[in-house]
Design an enzyme around this catalytic site. Structure first.
Site, PDB file in Angstrom:
ATOM      1  N   GLU A 130       0.810  -1.227   0.000  1.00 44.02           N
ATOM      2  CA  GLU A 130       0.000   0.000   0.000  1.00 44.02           C
ATOM      3  C   GLU A 130       0.839   1.270   0.000  1.00 44.02           C
ATOM      4  OE1 GLU A 130      -3.086   0.385  -0.398  1.00 44.02           O
ATOM      5  OE2 GLU A 130      -3.896  -1.628  -0.137  1.00 44.02           O
ATOM      6  N   GLU A 136       8.224 -21.325   8.355  1.00 50.88           N
ATOM      7  CA  GLU A 136       8.615 -20.387   9.409  1.00 50.88           C
ATOM      8  C   GLU A 136       9.649 -20.982  10.374  1.00 50.88           C
ATOM      9  OE1 GLU A 136       5.589 -20.633  13.074  1.00 50.88           O
ATOM     10  OE2 GLU A 136       4.626 -19.959  11.224  1.00 50.88           O
TER      11      GLU A 136
END
Length: 315
Positions: A101, A132
């Site tokens: 964004e 992860e």
């Protein structure tokens, strides 16, 4: 030269006492939702709304730490560095969203704010098993984007124990980059390795261990603050207007006209004309309207001010 450390930031975090039993605070059961599967739809959403009310309060308690993080980011960018988010699972996806964004909102390069997610692009839309759990993958990913001591690395993980994030923060520290840890568990391993710890204690989730809920909301709020405040401090905002927004579609083009009219106090038609003359550059168009200059003169005024809009306007 490395971005200067903010006084006492590292000492602030080293004073935190780590208690292993609190590492998994984000996975404790919430007594208020023990009968979640027996509640009506309205009772469930009321309960969730009540719990969500705790998020803003928890974030509010960390505002000094968030402000320190903003200062690190501003110093890094002014020194030619970048903000690099690192996360896994839900945390990584929230980081990807915030990074994506920034260019349309602030007119920045896509390289200025980047997000690395454990498992790569595939992990944005689906779970990548075991991604992860690797600390070496984090180091590999940071080397791939050529991390330098001028950058800031912000590790995001609700538990504060995610190996991928811990590996990234440790490698960043070795490289000389500034580090920020964003978690909901204050007494977690990330507290040892980050210069700034932002720990939003939102309490147990309505759905036990589902950190896309309150934890995710807190992370989203923190990232919004970090980038919005940093970009405002870096001059990508004029008053409270998106002065560097780019015309990507008709809706945004119309918004740019309204932004310019609000900023200049001129009519929509005058603003639209100035935008066309400036090549749809809001900064140039604003200088044109406020100082009554043509596009070439306004552009020169901005160059002379090294891009600083308020300096160009004499404000």
């Amino acid at each position: 030269m490395r971005v200067p450390r903010i006084a006492a930031a590292r000492g602030y975090n080293l004073m935190v006492t780590l208690r292993p039993k609190e590492y998994r605070r984000s996975e404790l059961r919430n007594p208020a939702s023990k009968n979640l599967d027996r509640l009506s739809a309205l009772q469930i959403v009321r309960l969730m709304n009540r719990e969500d009310g705790k998020v803003s309060v928890a974030v509010g308690r960390t505002l000094p730490a968030i402000a320190r993080g903003v200062d690190f980011i501003v110093q890094a960018v002014r020194g030619g560095g970048r903000l690099i988010y690192v996360g896994a699972g839900s945390s990584g996806r929230i980081a990807v969203l915030d990074a994506a964004e920034c260019p349309p909102t602030f007119g920045t390069s896509a390289k200025l704010v980047q997000a690395l997610i454990a498992g790569g692009r595939a992990a944005i839309t689906r779970a990548v098993e075991g991604a992860e759990d690797s600390t070496t993958n984090a180091e590999r990913d940071l080397r791939k984007i050529k991390l330098t001591r001028h950058d800031v690395v912000a590790g995001i993980c609700a538990s504060g124990t995610t190996p991928y994030v811990l590996g990234a923060l440790r490698f960043a520290s070795k490289t000389g980059a500034a580090t920020i840890a964003i978690t909901v568990n204050r007494n977690a391993p990330v507290a040892r390795v980050a210069d700034v710890l932002i720990a939003t204690d939102v309490g147990p989730e309505v759905l036990t261990g589902s950190t896309r809920l309150k934890s995710g909301s807190a992370q989203k709020m923190v990232l919004n603050m970090l980038t919005t405040a940093a970009m405002a401090r870096l001059g990508h905002v004029y008053e409270n207007l998106m002065i560097d927004v780019k015309a990507s579609n008709r809706k945004v083009s119309q918004r740019m006209v309204r932004i310019l009219a609000d900023a200049s106090g001129k009519s929509l038609s005058a603003s639209e004309h100035a935008l066309r003359q400036s090549g749809h550059n809001l900064r140039v168009a604003l200088v044109m309207l406020k100082l009554r200059l043509d596009a070439a003169e306004a552009a020169k005024k901005l160059r002379d001010a090294k891009g600083h809009l308020r300096a160009a306007l004499g404000e």
